[in-house]
Design a protein around this motif. Structure first.
Motif, PDB file in Angstrom:
ATOM      1  N   TRP A  92      -0.232   0.449  -2.684  1.00 47.45           N
ATOM      2  CA  TRP A  92       0.697  -0.566  -2.181  1.00 47.45           C
ATOM      3  C   TRP A  92      -0.058  -1.574  -1.323  1.00 47.45           C
ATOM      4  N   TYR A  93       0.482  -2.779  -1.226  1.00 44.05           N
ATOM      5  CA  TYR A  93       0.024  -3.697  -0.185  1.00 44.05           C
ATOM      6  C   TYR A  93       1.193  -3.997   0.739  1.00 44.05           C
ATOM      7  N   THR A  94       0.857  -4.315   1.990  1.00 44.33           N
ATOM      8  CA  THR A  94       1.843  -4.572   3.038  1.00 44.33           C
ATOM      9  C   THR A  94       1.704  -5.994   3.541  1.00 44.33           C
TER      10      THR A  94
ATOM     11  N   SER B 101      -1.354  -7.820   5.087  1.00 44.70           N
ATOM     12  CA  SER B 101      -1.976  -7.305   6.303  1.00 44.70           C
ATOM     13  C   SER B 101      -2.661  -5.954   6.135  1.00 44.70           C
ATOM     14  N   ARG B 102      -2.276  -5.142   5.177  1.00 46.33           N
ATOM     15  CA  ARG B 102      -2.911  -3.836   5.008  1.00 46.33           C
ATOM     16  C   ARG B 102      -2.549  -3.240   3.654  1.00 46.33           C
ATOM     17  N   SER B 103      -3.140  -2.075   3.364  1.00 43.16           N
ATOM     18  CA  SER B 103      -2.932  -1.402   2.081  1.00 43.16           C
ATOM     19  C   SER B 103      -2.755   0.093   2.323  1.00 43.16           C
ATOM     20  N   ARG B 104      -2.060   0.747   1.413  1.00 44.02           N
ATOM     21  CA  ARG B 104      -1.837   2.186   1.534  1.00 44.02           C
ATOM     22  C   ARG B 104      -1.744   2.801   0.151  1.00 44.02           C
ATOM     23  N   ILE B 105      -1.745   4.125   0.115  1.00 46.05           N
ATOM     24  CA  ILE B 105      -1.448   4.861  -1.108  1.00 46.05           C
ATOM     25  C   ILE B 105      -0.290   5.812  -0.840  1.00 46.05           C
ATOM     26  N   THR B 106       0.359   6.222  -1.905  1.00 52.97           N
ATOM     27  CA  THR B 106       1.411   7.228  -1.841  1.00 52.97           C
ATOM     28  C   THR B 106       1.052   8.357  -2.799  1.00 52.97           C
TER      29      THR B 106
ATOM     30  N   ASP C  89      -7.671  -2.057   9.330  1.00 52.07           N
ATOM     31  CA  ASP C  89      -6.897  -2.127   8.094  1.00 52.07           C
ATOM     32  C   ASP C  89      -7.736  -2.640   6.928  1.00 52.07           C
ATOM     33  N   VAL C  90      -7.433  -2.131   5.746  1.00 53.35           N
ATOM     34  CA  VAL C  90      -7.995  -2.654   4.503  1.00 53.35           C
ATOM     35  C   VAL C  90      -6.985  -3.664   3.960  1.00 53.35           C
ATOM     36  N   LYS C  91      -7.373  -4.928   3.950  1.00 56.02           N
ATOM     37  CA  LYS C  91      -6.454  -5.992   3.543  1.00 56.02           C
ATOM     38  C   LYS C  91      -6.756  -6.430   2.110  1.00 56.02           C
TER      39      LYS C  91
END
Length: 396
Positions: A134-136, A145-150, A181-183
């Protein structure tokens, strides 16, 4: 393949519709054109953050994937939308908060079948998992602004749950490490062995190690990231995954590759990528024909050599591509703009199929006992469906 049957209750209408549709009509289409693969290269550095990551592990400690899933705190549900696509098999929807969140967008998809293959039902650390990147944005209309995984459990042995993990980049020094953060857009993701490869649009790929998930504090404020005294925060995420290295792409072409999305080809042991471009009129994306490029892993490894030359490159006749997959000489491309899925092989040519709106990445799911699947997802707010179709419905 152990698929949780009770998820299908919410998706009965979808499955029934898919069955009623039968095989979708396939239309002949323009075909990709081969390019010189030697013009595309990757430079790999898997040790870029070794000293910082060693220090972070010493201070925060790691959590194995099974520990993360033991503490999964979100519930997935069945799909209730009528996707209107043939070959539908199964899928799920994120919880109401994630389904309606206008500041976070699901993009890439990979699975533990990519990571380990079909052995032991595709389990990694005891779990069969679907992983979504995902990106945020800073608010619904803010900047990225940042990235994540689920990590989503996909096995009848476990509950219908998932957990979010923030992607971070190590910073500071070995004596005083931190992270930020990883953007990145995270438009594509590949899990291969223990390594997670995340597309970085203008660079190539960032590399993470699934054995190095770190534990953080869920107190503090939503904007806190990194070390605050002796306490570690990550926007209230309980877990972060720090970057370990970078794969930097280069080309002798006049146009650098725009890494829209990536996917794993387990047969040829390679990652394939493609670009999101427009035929004309775009201001945020290139206005030119997109390309798809294959980069092989080092022999017998789940890593790339220090220097890698592409083994295949194509110029494509399609635009606004958000998904790519390849397996055993076959290719699939998803165009979110056209709501179409394109299938191509050199021998059979190109075919076009109707596809979902808001479609994103594709992951090929091998299965020894059942038909192979194509997994994909939708980013549309209110319709965050993650779904699988029979691969044979979309090409031989």
């Amino acid at each position: 393949m152990k698929l949780r049957s009770r998820l299908l209750v919410g998706g009965v209408a979808v499955a029934a519709l898919g069955a009623a549709l039968g095989a979708p009509p396939a239309f002949a289409a323009a075909a990709p054109v081969a390019l010189a693969a030697s013009q595309f290269t990757l430079a790999a550095n898997y040790n870029q953050y070794d000293a910082l990551n060693t220090a972070l592990v010493a201070k925060l400690g790691t959590a194995a994937v099974h520990t993360v899933m033991d503490n999964a705190n979100h519930n997935r549900t069945g799909i209730t939308d009528s996707l209107g696509i043939a070959g539908y098999q199964t899928g799920f929807r994120f919880d109401d908060g994630d389904n309606s969140d206008c500041a976070n967008y699901p993009q890439g998809i990979t699975t533990s079948r990519d990571a380990v293959g079909t052995a032991n039902s595709g389990n990694y650390d005891g779990h069969q998992l679907v992983l979504v990147s995902w990106y945020t944005k800073d608010g619904c209309d803010g900047a990225q602004s940042r990235s994540r995984i689920t990590l989503v459990d996909w096995d009848a042995t476990y509950a219908n749950t998932y957990r979010k993990i923030l992607l971070v980049e190590p910073t500071g020094t070995a004596a005083a490490p931190s992270f930020k953060d990883v953007k990145v857009h995270a438009g594509g993701v590949v899990w291969y062995g223990d390594y997670l490869y995340v597309a970085d649009t203008g660079r190539g790929m960032r590399v993470f190690d699934m054995r190095k998930i770190l534990k953080t504090n869920t107190g503090g404020t939503a904007d806190q990231i990194g070390a605050v005294g002796n306490t570690w925060y990550a926007h209230n995420y309980a877990y972060v995954l720090p970057q370990i290295g970078t794969l930097t792409a280069a080309t002798t072409s006049s146009a650098a590759l725009a890494w829209s999305t990536i996917s794993l080809d387990r047969v040829s042991k390679s990652i394939v990528m493609t670009e999101y471009t427009c035929s004309s009129g775009c201001t945020d994306y290139p206005n030119r024909a997109p390309r798809a490029v294959r980069f092989p892993f080092a022999s017998g490894a789940t890593t790339f050599a220090a220097a890698t030359t592409a083994s295949q490159a194509l110029q494509l006749p399609w635009y606004k591509l958000n998904g790519v997959a390849s397996h055993n000489g076959r290719w699939w491309f998803n165009s979110s703009g056209a709501k179409q899925l394109y299938y191509w092989t050199p021998a059979d040519g190109s075919h076009t199929y109707a596809w979902v709106g808001g479609g994103e990445s594709i992951s090929y799911w091998e299965d020894d006992a059942n038909p192979d699947l194509l997994w994909s997802l939708q980013e549309t707010v209110g319709h965050r469906n993650v779904f699988a179709v029979t691969q044979a419905t979309y090409g031989a």
